[in-house]
Design an enzyme around this catalytic site. Structure first.
Site, PDB file in Angstrom:
ATOM      1  N   HIS A   7      -6.496  -6.183   2.153  1.00 51.15           N
ATOM      2  CA  HIS A   7      -5.045  -5.258   2.937  1.00 51.15           C
ATOM      3  C   HIS A   7      -5.036  -6.252   3.590  1.00 51.15           C
ATOM      4  O   HIS A   7      -5.996  -7.560   4.498  1.00 51.15           O
ATOM      5  CB  HIS A   7      -6.508  -4.539   3.762  1.00 51.15           C
ATOM      6  CG  HIS A   7      -6.905  -2.925   3.465  1.00 51.15           C
ATOM      7  ND1 HIS A   7      -5.953  -2.105   2.848  1.00 51.15           N
ATOM      8  CD2 HIS A   7      -8.356  -2.455   2.759  1.00 51.15           C
ATOM      9  CE1 HIS A   7      -6.845  -0.975   2.734  1.00 51.15           C
ATOM     10  NE2 HIS A   7      -7.925  -1.800   2.227  1.00 51.15           N
ATOM     11  N   ASP A  48       1.050  -0.817  -0.075  1.00 50.31           N
ATOM     12  CA  ASP A  48      -0.341  -0.067  -0.073  1.00 50.31           C
ATOM     13  C   ASP A  48       1.219   1.390  -0.057  1.00 50.31           C
ATOM     14  O   ASP A  48       2.156   1.033   0.949  1.00 50.31           O
ATOM     15  CB  ASP A  48      -0.729   0.069   1.294  1.00 50.31           C
ATOM     16  CG  ASP A  48      -2.128   1.259   1.245  1.00 50.31           C
ATOM     17  OD1 ASP A  48      -2.825   0.385   0.792  1.00 50.31           O
ATOM     18  OD2 ASP A  48      -1.928   1.895   0.973  1.00 50.31           O
ATOM     19  N   ILE A  49       0.819   2.149  -0.637  1.00 52.11           N
ATOM     20  CA  ILE A  49       1.209   3.250  -0.918  1.00 52.11           C
ATOM     21  C   ILE A  49       1.211   4.447   0.279  1.00 52.11           C
ATOM     22  O   ILE A  49       1.992   4.889   0.854  1.00 52.11           O
ATOM     23  CB  ILE A  49       0.685   3.996  -1.495  1.00 52.11           C
ATOM     24  CG1 ILE A  49       2.053   5.382  -2.978  1.00 52.11           C
ATOM     25  CG2 ILE A  49      -0.395   5.220  -1.718  1.00 52.11           C
ATOM     26  CD1 ILE A  49       1.617   6.133  -4.140  1.00 52.11           C
ATOM     27  N   ASN A  52     -12.360  -3.406   2.831  1.00 49.74           N
ATOM     28  CA  ASN A  52     -13.665  -2.513   2.636  1.00 49.74           C
ATOM     29  C   ASN A  52     -15.056  -1.809   1.576  1.00 49.74           C
ATOM     30  O   ASN A  52     -14.224  -2.434   0.583  1.00 49.74           O
ATOM     31  CB  ASN A  52     -12.944  -0.728   3.019  1.00 49.74           C
ATOM     32  CG  ASN A  52     -12.439  -0.446   3.961  1.00 49.74           C
ATOM     33  OD1 ASN A  52     -12.831  -1.066   5.530  1.00 49.74           O
ATOM     34  ND2 ASN A  52     -11.069  -0.119   3.774  1.00 49.74           N
ATOM     35  N   GLY A  88     -15.288   3.220   4.044  1.00 46.99           N
ATOM     36  CA  GLY A  88     -14.625   3.872   3.180  1.00 46.99           C
ATOM     37  C   GLY A  88     -13.646   3.640   2.062  1.00 46.99           C
ATOM     38  O   GLY A  88     -12.594   4.363   2.244  1.00 46.99           O
ATOM     39  N   GLN A  89     -14.278   3.135   1.848  1.00 47.20           N
ATOM     40  CA  GLN A  89     -13.895   2.463   0.241  1.00 47.20           C
ATOM     41  C   GLN A  89     -13.281   3.323  -0.898  1.00 47.20           C
ATOM     42  O   GLN A  89     -14.569   4.304  -1.076  1.00 47.20           O
ATOM     43  CB  GLN A  89     -14.680   1.218  -0.158  1.00 47.20           C
ATOM     44  CG  GLN A  89     -14.032   1.022  -1.626  1.00 47.20           C
ATOM     45  CD  GLN A  89     -15.420  -0.286  -2.239  1.00 47.20           C
ATOM     46  OE1 GLN A  89     -16.002  -0.577  -2.107  1.00 47.20           O
ATOM     47  NE2 GLN A  89     -14.537  -0.970  -3.134  1.00 47.20           N
ATOM     48  N   HIS A 108     -10.597  -5.550  -3.060  1.00 47.24           N
ATOM     49  CA  HIS A 108      -9.052  -5.243  -2.777  1.00 47.24           C
ATOM     50  C   HIS A 108      -9.273  -5.672  -1.235  1.00 47.24           C
ATOM     51  O   HIS A 108      -9.806  -5.365  -0.609  1.00 47.24           O
ATOM     52  CB  HIS A 108      -7.246  -3.926  -2.928  1.00 47.24           C
ATOM     53  CG  HIS A 108      -8.556  -2.785  -2.373  1.00 47.24           C
ATOM     54  ND1 HIS A 108      -9.490  -2.502  -3.235  1.00 47.24           N
ATOM     55  CD2 HIS A 108      -8.944  -2.114  -1.186  1.00 47.24           C
ATOM     56  CE1 HIS A 108     -10.067  -1.250  -2.535  1.00 47.24           C
ATOM     57  NE2 HIS A 108      -9.481  -0.970  -1.142  1.00 47.24           N
TER      58      HIS A 108
HETATM   59  P1  AMP Z   1      -9.840   0.880   0.325  1.00 43.78           P
HETATM   60  O1  AMP Z   1      -9.979   2.610   1.445  1.00 43.78           O
HETATM   61  O2  AMP Z   1     -10.098   0.159   0.697  1.00 43.78           O
HETATM   62  O3  AMP Z   1     -10.349   1.411  -0.682  1.00 43.78           O
HETATM   63  O4  AMP Z   1      -8.625   1.017   0.212  1.00 43.78           O
HETATM   64  C1  AMP Z   1      -7.600   1.750  -1.151  1.00 43.78           C
HETATM   65  C2  AMP Z   1      -5.900   1.424  -0.182  1.00 43.78           C
HETATM   66  O5  AMP Z   1      -5.048   2.280  -1.871  1.00 43.78           O
HETATM   67  C3  AMP Z   1      -5.079   2.942   0.206  1.00 43.78           C
HETATM   68  O6  AMP Z   1      -4.880   2.197   1.712  1.00 43.78           O
HETATM   69  C4  AMP Z   1      -4.498   3.279  -0.638  1.00 43.78           C
HETATM   70  O7  AMP Z   1      -3.356   3.903   0.651  1.00 43.78           O
HETATM   71  C5  AMP Z   1      -3.932   2.234  -1.280  1.00 43.78           C
HETATM   72  N1  AMP Z   1      -3.617   2.903  -2.885  1.00 43.78           N
HETATM   73  C6  AMP Z   1      -4.194   4.540  -3.163  1.00 43.78           C
HETATM   74  N2  AMP Z   1      -3.053   4.765  -4.710  1.00 43.78           N
HETATM   75  C7  AMP Z   1      -2.510   3.209  -5.148  1.00 43.78           C
HETATM   76  C8  AMP Z   1      -1.187   3.290  -5.514  1.00 43.78           C
HETATM   77  N3  AMP Z   1      -1.060   3.945  -6.305  1.00 43.78           N
HETATM   78  N4  AMP Z   1      -0.274   2.352  -5.103  1.00 43.78           N
HETATM   79  C9  AMP Z   1      -0.248   1.034  -3.507  1.00 43.78           C
HETATM   80  N5  AMP Z   1      -1.849   1.793  -3.088  1.00 43.78           N
HETATM   81  C10 AMP Z   1      -2.548   2.782  -2.610  1.00 43.78           C
END
Ligand code: AMP
Length: 123
Positions: free
Chosen positions: A109, A37-38, A94, A100-101, A107
């Site tokens: 986590h 995750d970024i 999520n 908070g999706q 995906h």
């Molecule tokens: P969610 O809130 O469950 O939709 O999670 C989305 C996740 O994607 C968050 O934890 C972000 O930090 C992660 N995310 C968004 N853009 C990127 C990216 N380019 N590379 C890796 N993770 C990302």
């Protein structure tokens, strides 16, 4: 907003899958991709996605049983590759705005690498 996002096929994870933006890869096979995750919420924070676009758990169907079963049974190996298998980890997906999706490509986590706080901050 939620409805619009769900209907949009274009997501940041789609761009990662197409190689249009980079990711820090943990694991990949024909069906799934895992990457860090970024914006990590724990010492180890990886995401696992299917290559097929499914917006969330709400949109998964019986057609996705094999794919999502494969994804889920790969999680221990991905946790090991990410370095958080030894002392346990948390797996979260999520669904929708209350959870908070942000990215409407399903995906999971994987959070670990340290002791995580409890799930219910109200207790
Ligand atoms: P969610 O809130 O469950 O939709 O999670 C989305 C996740 O994607 C968050 O934890 C972000 O930090 C992660 N995310 C968004 N853009 C990127 C990216 N380019 N590379 C890796 N993770 C990302």
């Amino acid at each position: 907003m939620y409805e619009q996002d769900m209907q949009r096929n274009e997501t940041i994870f789609g761009k990662i899958l197409r190689g249009e933006i980079p990711c820090n890869k943990v694991y990949e096979d024909e069906h799934i991709l895992a990457f860090h995750d970024i914006s990590p919420a724990a010492k180890v924070h990886a995401l696992v996605i299917p290559k097929k676009l499914i917006s969330s758990v709400n949109e998964a169907s019986e057609d996705d049983l094999t794919l999502l079963g494969h994804l889920q049974t790969k999680i221990p190996e991905i946790a090991q590759l990410a370095g958080c298998d030894k002392h346990g980890y948390r797996v979260i997906t999520n669904v929708g705005p209350n959870a908070g999706q942000e990215v409407f490509h399903i995906h999971y986590h994987i959070l670990g690498g340290e002791k995580l706080s409890g799930l219910n901050p109200k207790l």
